[in-house]
Write a protein that holds these residues in place. Structure first.
Motif, mmCIF file in Angstrom:
data_model
loop_
_atom_site.group_PDB
_atom_site.id
_atom_site.type_symbol
_atom_site.label_atom_id
_atom_site.label_comp_id
_atom_site.label_asym_id
_atom_site.label_seq_id
_atom_site.Cartn_x
_atom_site.Cartn_y
_atom_site.Cartn_z
ATOM 1 N N LEU A 1 0.811 -1.212 0.000
ATOM 2 C CA LEU A 1 0.000 0.000 0.000
ATOM 3 C C LEU A 1 0.850 1.269 0.000
ATOM 4 N N GLY A 2 2.155 1.094 0.091
ATOM 5 C CA GLY A 2 3.049 2.248 0.070
ATOM 6 C C GLY A 2 3.537 2.692 1.433
ATOM 7 N N VAL A 3 3.150 1.969 2.488
ATOM 8 C CA VAL A 3 3.588 2.306 3.849
ATOM 9 C C VAL A 3 4.754 1.388 4.200
ATOM 10 N N ARG A 4 5.948 1.910 4.036
ATOM 11 C CA ARG A 4 7.152 1.104 4.223
ATOM 12 C C ARG A 4 7.940 1.606 5.441
ATOM 13 N N ASP A 5 9.075 1.004 5.649
ATOM 14 C CA ASP A 5 9.981 1.395 6.744
ATOM 15 C C ASP A 5 9.294 1.253 8.102
ATOM 16 N N ILE A 6 8.616 0.129 8.289
ATOM 17 C CA ILE A 6 8.008 -0.191 9.583
ATOM 18 C C ILE A 6 8.937 -1.145 10.322
ATOM 19 N N SER A 7 9.329 -0.774 11.524
ATOM 20 C CA SER A 7 10.151 -1.662 12.346
ATOM 21 C C SER A 7 9.361 -2.073 13.583
ATOM 22 N N VAL A 8 9.473 -3.341 13.933
ATOM 23 C CA VAL A 8 8.721 -3.905 15.050
ATOM 24 C C VAL A 8 9.659 -4.159 16.221
ATOM 25 N N ILE A 9 9.287 -3.660 17.384
ATOM 26 C CA ILE A 9 10.068 -3.909 18.590
ATOM 27 C C ILE A 9 9.789 -5.328 19.070
ATOM 28 N N ASN A 10 10.832 -6.131 19.138
ATOM 29 C CA ASN A 10 10.714 -7.526 19.573
ATOM 30 C C ASN A 10 9.687 -8.287 18.727
ATOM 31 N N PRO A 11 9.966 -8.437 17.428
ATOM 32 C CA PRO A 11 9.023 -9.138 16.548
ATOM 33 C C PRO A 11 8.871 -10.607 16.944
ATOM 34 N N PRO A 12 7.797 -11.262 16.435
ATOM 35 C CA PRO A 12 6.901 -10.856 15.354
ATOM 36 C C PRO A 12 5.801 -9.908 15.824
ATOM 37 N N TRP A 13 5.213 -9.227 14.863
ATOM 38 C CA TRP A 13 4.132 -8.290 15.127
ATOM 39 C C TRP A 13 2.802 -9.028 15.171
ATOM 40 N N LYS A 14 2.121 -8.926 16.307
ATOM 41 C CA LYS A 14 0.788 -9.525 16.471
ATOM 42 C C LYS A 14 -0.157 -8.424 16.940
ATOM 43 N N PRO A 15 -0.649 -7.610 16.005
ATOM 44 C CA PRO A 15 -1.459 -6.439 16.367
ATOM 45 C C PRO A 15 -2.652 -6.763 17.248
ATOM 46 N N GLY A 16 -2.795 -6.002 18.329
ATOM 47 C CA GLY A 16 -3.943 -6.159 19.204
ATOM 48 C C GLY A 16 -3.885 -7.342 20.134
ATOM 49 N N SER A 17 -2.776 -8.058 20.172
ATOM 50 C CA SER A 17 -2.704 -9.278 20.971
ATOM 51 C C SER A 17 -2.782 -9.014 22.467
ATOM 52 N N ALA A 18 -2.531 -7.773 22.870
ATOM 53 C CA ALA A 18 -2.572 -7.447 24.299
ATOM 54 C C ALA A 18 -3.946 -6.959 24.748
ATOM 55 N N SER A 19 -4.892 -6.840 23.826
ATOM 56 C CA SER A 19 -6.215 -6.329 24.182
ATOM 57 C C SER A 19 -7.317 -7.146 23.527
ATOM 58 N N ARG A 20 -8.166 -7.740 24.335
ATOM 59 C CA ARG A 20 -9.296 -8.495 23.808
ATOM 60 C C ARG A 20 -10.447 -7.573 23.410
ATOM 61 N N LYS A 21 -10.404 -6.332 23.880
ATOM 62 C CA LYS A 21 -11.484 -5.393 23.594
ATOM 63 C C LYS A 21 -11.336 -4.740 22.214
ATOM 64 N N MET A 22 -10.157 -4.841 21.635
ATOM 65 C CA MET A 22 -9.873 -4.153 20.384
ATOM 66 C C MET A 22 -9.667 -5.174 19.274
ATOM 67 N N VAL A 23 -10.730 -5.503 18.565
ATOM 68 C CA VAL A 23 -10.671 -6.536 17.535
ATOM 69 C C VAL A 23 -10.679 -5.890 16.153
ATOM 70 N N PHE A 24 -9.609 -6.129 15.397
ATOM 71 C CA PHE A 24 -9.517 -5.686 14.017
ATOM 72 C C PHE A 24 -9.097 -6.878 13.168
ATOM 73 N N VAL A 25 -9.730 -7.028 12.027
ATOM 74 C CA VAL A 25 -9.451 -8.149 11.135
ATOM 75 C C VAL A 25 -8.296 -7.793 10.205
ATOM 76 N N THR A 26 -7.362 -8.709 10.033
ATOM 77 C CA THR A 26 -6.285 -8.502 9.068
ATOM 78 C C THR A 26 -6.765 -8.959 7.701
ATOM 79 N N ILE A 27 -6.816 -8.026 6.739
ATOM 80 C CA ILE A 27 -7.323 -8.357 5.410
ATOM 81 C C ILE A 27 -6.164 -8.364 4.403
ATOM 82 N N PRO A 28 -6.265 -9.210 3.384
ATOM 83 C CA PRO A 28 -5.219 -9.261 2.355
ATOM 84 C C PRO A 28 -5.359 -8.112 1.367
ATOM 85 N N VAL A 29 -4.248 -7.730 0.764
ATOM 86 C CA VAL A 29 -4.241 -6.637 -0.209
ATOM 87 C C VAL A 29 -3.901 -7.203 -1.574
#
Length: 241
Positions: A210-238
């Motif tokens: 999508l053009g959003v590059r240069d993302i670095s993850v602290i202590n990867p792998p990146w698991k978005p939202g894994s620390a919050s059960r209240k915040m649910v977002f679906v990972t969709i393919p591009v």
């Protein structure tokens, strides 16, 4: 007067980001970086700019935790971030206008391994307009003429915001559908499978597509939202373009 009051109330309810803009936002300098905590709004943006200008040693990082905010305030903040060549750091969440406009504006993007960059739509998708229960009650109480006037007002806001958004993403080199991709019908299956999801997000590879590059993850792998059960977002393919 009644028409104006109802329209104002509906506009706030229609867009959670607008309503959130009335909440208090904290802007401060800590540990060598700028901190922006809360909804994005023009007042907080001006406070951030004034703080930055007051510092002799200019910080290189904007750390942000935000549920989003009004579309133009989001693009204004993102434009300022890019103009000042700041990196954007997200340790918890960056949602809605924050994800749409501020996150991709960073020269480098730093995220914790559980940070959520969450999307739920852009200003150009009027056909996807939905009203929550409170907004629906207000809308249903309007006369047919008032309902028509309200929808015309929303259409105007959507059209103006959509044009500016398209220009903004072009300047950043980001695909124009980054903020609305999940609203396309081909992703309905993901919505149906996750009815409690507040929106969607992307994988690292798809952010790059999508053009959003240069993302670095602290202590990867990146698991978005894994620390919050209240915040649910679906990972969709591009899809590749």
């Amino acid at each position: 007067m009644r028409n104006l009051m109802c329209s104002a109330a509906l506009l706030a309810l229609f867009s959670p980001a607008m309503a959130a803009g009335e909440e208090t936002t904290q802007v401060y300098f800590s540990n060598g970086q700028l901190e922006y905590v809360g909804p994005i709004n023009q007042k907080a943006n001006q406070q951030l700019i004034a703080l930055y200008d007051s510092l002799a040693a200019k910080p290189a990082v904007l750390s942000i935790r935000s549920p989003g905010g009004e579309v133009n305030a989001g693009m204004d903040l993102g434009s300022w971030v890019r103009a000042h060549k700041l990196n954007v750091r997200v340790m918890e969440f960056c949602l809605s206008s924050c994800a749409n406009y501020v996150f991709p504006a960073g020269i480098e993007k730093i995220v914790s391994n559980f940070a959520m960059i969450g999307y739920h739509g852009g200003p150009g998708k009027l056909e996807k307009l939905t009203l929550d229960e409170s907004a629906r009650k207000i809308y249903d109480a309007l006369s047919a003429e008032e309902q028509k006037a309200f929808m015309a007002q929303i259409a105007g806001i959507s059209s103006q915001g959509g044009r500016r958004e398209a220009q903004y993403f072009e300047q950043l080199g980001v695909r124009a559908d980054i903020s609305s991709l999940g609203q396309n019908e081909r992703y309905d299956q993901f919505v149906k499978a996750n009815p409690n999801a507040a929106g969607w997000t992307y994988s690292l590879d798809d952010f790059a597509r999508l053009g959003v590059r240069d993302i670095s993850v602290i202590n990867p792998p990146w698991k978005p939202g894994s620390a919050s059960r209240k915040m649910v977002f679906v990972t969709i393919p591009v899809d590749r373009q």
